[in-house]
Design a protein around this motif. Structure first.
Motif, short mmCIF file in Angstrom:
data_model
loop_
_atom_site.label_atom_id
_atom_site.label_comp_id
_atom_site.label_asym_id
_atom_site.label_seq_id
_atom_site.Cartn_x
_atom_site.Cartn_y
_atom_site.Cartn_z
N GLY A 268 0.79 -1.21 0.00
CA GLY A 268 0.01 0.07 -0.17
C GLY A 268 0.85 1.27 -0.17
N GLY A 269 0.30 2.50 -0.13
CA GLY A 269 1.23 3.61 0.14
C GLY A 269 0.40 4.51 1.00
N LEU A 342 -8.66 4.87 -4.18
CA LEU A 342 -8.38 3.84 -5.15
C LEU A 342 -7.18 3.13 -5.07
CD1 LEU A 342 -9.37 6.19 -8.27
CD2 LEU A 342 -10.89 4.54 -7.09
N SER A 343 -6.18 3.16 -4.02
CA SER A 343 -5.04 2.07 -4.06
C SER A 343 -5.67 1.10 -3.27
CB SER A 343 -4.01 2.85 -3.73
OG SER A 343 -4.09 3.31 -2.36
N VAL A 344 -6.51 1.17 -2.41
CA VAL A 344 -7.08 0.14 -1.54
C VAL A 344 -7.61 -1.03 -2.13
CG1 VAL A 344 -8.40 -0.34 0.58
CG2 VAL A 344 -7.39 2.18 0.37
N ARG A 345 -6.99 -2.10 -1.83
CA ARG A 345 -7.50 -3.38 -2.37
C ARG A 345 -7.53 -4.51 -1.18
NH1 ARG A 345 -6.82 -0.33 -6.28
NH2 ARG A 345 -6.09 -1.10 -8.35
N PRO A 346 -8.47 -5.49 -1.52
CA PRO A 346 -8.61 -6.85 -0.27
C PRO A 346 -7.09 -7.11 0.09
CG PRO A 346 -10.15 -6.88 -2.38
CD PRO A 346 -9.14 -5.73 -2.58
N PRO A 351 -2.91 -4.96 6.06
CA PRO A 351 -1.68 -4.21 6.18
C PRO A 351 -1.84 -2.59 6.36
CG PRO A 351 -1.67 -5.83 4.54
CD PRO A 351 -3.03 -5.62 4.78
N MET A 352 -2.69 -2.19 5.70
CA MET A 352 -2.81 -0.60 5.71
C MET A 352 -3.73 -0.26 7.12
SD MET A 352 -4.07 0.31 1.74
CE MET A 352 -3.83 2.39 2.14
N MET A 353 -4.45 -1.05 7.48
CA MET A 353 -5.23 -0.68 8.79
C MET A 353 -4.26 -0.93 9.90
SD MET A 353 -8.94 -2.63 8.12
CE MET A 353 -9.41 -2.11 9.75
N GLN A 354 -3.36 -1.94 9.83
CA GLN A 354 -2.33 -2.38 10.78
C GLN A 354 -1.35 -1.08 11.00
OE1 GLN A 354 -1.12 -6.02 9.37
NE2 GLN A 354 -2.40 -7.11 10.95
N LYS A 357 -3.06 1.86 12.75
CA LYS A 357 -3.14 1.61 14.20
C LYS A 357 -1.77 1.63 15.01
CE LYS A 357 -3.63 -2.82 15.63
NZ LYS A 357 -2.51 -3.02 16.39
N ASP A 358 -0.50 1.04 14.21
CA ASP A 358 0.58 1.39 14.79
C ASP A 358 1.44 2.58 14.63
OD1 ASP A 358 -0.02 -1.37 15.80
OD2 ASP A 358 1.18 -2.31 14.01
N ASN A 359 0.68 3.65 14.08
CA ASN A 359 1.52 4.88 13.86
C ASN A 359 0.50 6.11 14.05
OD1 ASN A 359 4.19 4.08 11.90
ND2 ASN A 359 2.67 2.66 11.47
#
Length: 498
Positions: A268-269, A342-346, A351-354, A357-359
């Motif tokens: 992700g970005g 638009l970059s969010v994929r299944p 990983p992006m949610m984690q 949460k961690d940052n």
């Protein structure tokens, strides 16, 4: 040079380069020298090369040798300062200097002064804890052949002789420390990109500016089909190639996702924008001849390390301070606010949610930066340059940086700082994600790409590669004599010893 639909591009190529920045133009120049008969095309969305992340005002232009960037030399849990990352980056910048020297010698590039200038690199901190860190860093770096010429001082007067603006008006009782390398550089990667694109044009590469790549897919014949839109005429067409390089900066993630390669899954970005204060008044700019880097704020990304830089752009000397980080969902300065959603994929949602949460400290930092007033921005400047007149400085918007989010070995999403080369398993397509040290290490990254994506040709190219980069396949840190010879040679060719 093709800039519009007046000339229809050939449909089939050996190589297609997407993006006209330092990465694509470097790879193109390498391939044209190694395989001059290959048919190559370059598609760039904007009107000329080097206008996005490679542009001098969108890029810190440090010439990352890991001399002054303190985030490359972290203090470990054992209390020791690690130089491993700094050594790796310094090795790569010496590769850059060698390739640029080769291209100056053979006429690919023009006068070195048009893209690189000698400039001391200084690390500067204040306070007991930070001064002790810089002291320990100095000792750790001095033991490394690549950094053995480092200088260090905690004396106001001596530091003032290195960079007067740092000490003029500063409380003489404040504890300060600085480390310096006299052989640093300032690099205009926009100029480099444009000179390389001109060389590609003269070498028969089809350059198509104002042409946006909108899609990528694998054909039944194994070739990559590239969908292109001529932005000025609105005409759409397709071209194909055996190999595609996606050097589109922040736009690379979406195109690699569109290509559907397994290797991009989980990536992700996270976009971070930035602003700088700039002064072009020669009375101020002439008083500072250095790049001075400090320590990042707690929770700030490495790209937000504050620095007071001399810049040489189109022969004009300026002074820049920043960056002031911000947040935008654009992945490119010329991109869309829909880039992030638009970059969010299944495959990358978890990983992006984690990462989010961690940052939370990073998110908090960015919110504070966005809300920072002009007065607060000048106060930050005063920490480095106590006597700065805020009215003389203008606020400019820098380029977008997209930090990589990916799964680690444990399958957990992490925010990764640095540059990531992503290539398909068969080597038929590759792209670049991430940010710093990026542009400064473009030659090393592209050499790694050649080894990864063209294994059948690399052995035959080896003699030529060693001509282009004399240290190819060797580590200068292990061969101090070779390091000395190469440093002296590139200093002379690039006019850095004048």
């Amino acid at each position: 040079m093709t800039e519009s639909s007046s000339t229809s591009p050939a449909q089939r190529f050996d190589v297609i380069l997407i993006g006209g920045g330092i990465m694509s133009t470097t790879l193109g120049a390498l391939l044209k020298e190694l395989q001059p008969e290959w048919e190559i095309a370059l598609f760039e969305k904007l009107d000329q090369a080097g206008q996005e992340s490679s542009d001098p005002w969108n890029n810190a232009g440090t010439g990352h040798t890991a001399y002054c960037e303190l985030n490359y030399t972290p203090r470990g849990s054992d209390g020791a300062v690690s130089t491993a990352k700094a050594v790796g980056i310094a090795e790569q910048f010496h590769v850059s200097r060698q390739l640029w020297s080769h291209w100056v010698n053979n006429g690919t590039l023009g006068s070195p002064r048009t893209f690189i200038n000698a400039l001391p690199h200084i690390s500067f901190v204040w306070g007991e804890k930070n001064s002790q860190y810089l002291r320990d860093r100095y000792e750790a770096m001095k033991a490394q052949p690549l950094f053995s010429h480092i200088q260090h001082s905690e004396d106001h007067e001596e530091i003032g002789s290195w960079a007067p603006l740092l000490t003029e008006g500063r409380d003489p009782q404040q504890q300060v420390a600085a480390s310096k390398f006299d052989d640093g550089t300032d690099v205009d990667f926009g100029s480099l990109s444009r000179q390389l694109s001109s060389h590609l044009d003269a070498s028969g590469v089809e350059l198509h500016f104002g042409h946006e790549v909108t899609g990528l897919s694998r054909g039944t014949d194994g070739r990559w089909q590239v969908k292109v839109k001529d932005r000025s005429a609105g005409r759409k067409f397709s071209a194909s190639a055996r190999f595609v390089f996606v050097g589109a900066g922040g736009g690379a993630l979406g195109l690699l996702q569109a290509a559907g390669i397994d290797e991009i899954k989980g990536f992700g970005g996270f976009p971070v924008s930035g602003q700088f204060l700039r002064v072009t008044d020669s009375a101020v700019a002439e008083k500072h001849h250095a790049k001075v880097y400090g320590l990042a704020s707690v929770g700030a990304p490495p790209m937000s390390v504050p620095h007071l830089d001399t810049r040489f752009v189109e022969g004009r000397r300026s002074l820049m301070f920043g960056p002031y980080a911000g947040f935008s969902t654009n992945f490119l300065k010329s991109g869309s606010f829909l880039d992030l959603p638009l970059s969010v994929r299944p495959h990358n949602l978890l990983p992006m949610m984690q990462v989010g949460k961690d940052n939370t400290d990073l998110v908090t930092y960015l919110v504070k930066e966005v809300l920072k007033s002009s007065k607060k921005k000048v106060e930050e400047l005063h920490r480095f340059y106590p006597q700065a007149d805020g009215d003389q400085w203008e606020l400019i918007t820098a380029g977008q940086r997209v930090q990589v989010m990916k799964k680690n070995e444990d399958g957990k999403g992490v925010l990764q700082f640095g540059t990531e080369l992503v290539a398909a398993g068969d080597g038929s397509i590759a792209g670049l994600l991430g940010a710093s040290p990026g542009a400064s290490t473009a030659p090393s990254i592209m050499l790694r790409l050649l080894e990864r994506c063209f294994p059948a040709q690399v052995e035959g190219w080896k003699t030529k590669l060693e001509e282009m980069v004399p240290s190819y396949g060797r580590l200068l840190t292990d061969e101090p004599q070779l390091l000395s010879e190469i440093a002296a040679s590139t200093n002379k060719t690039l006019q850095l010893d004048a």
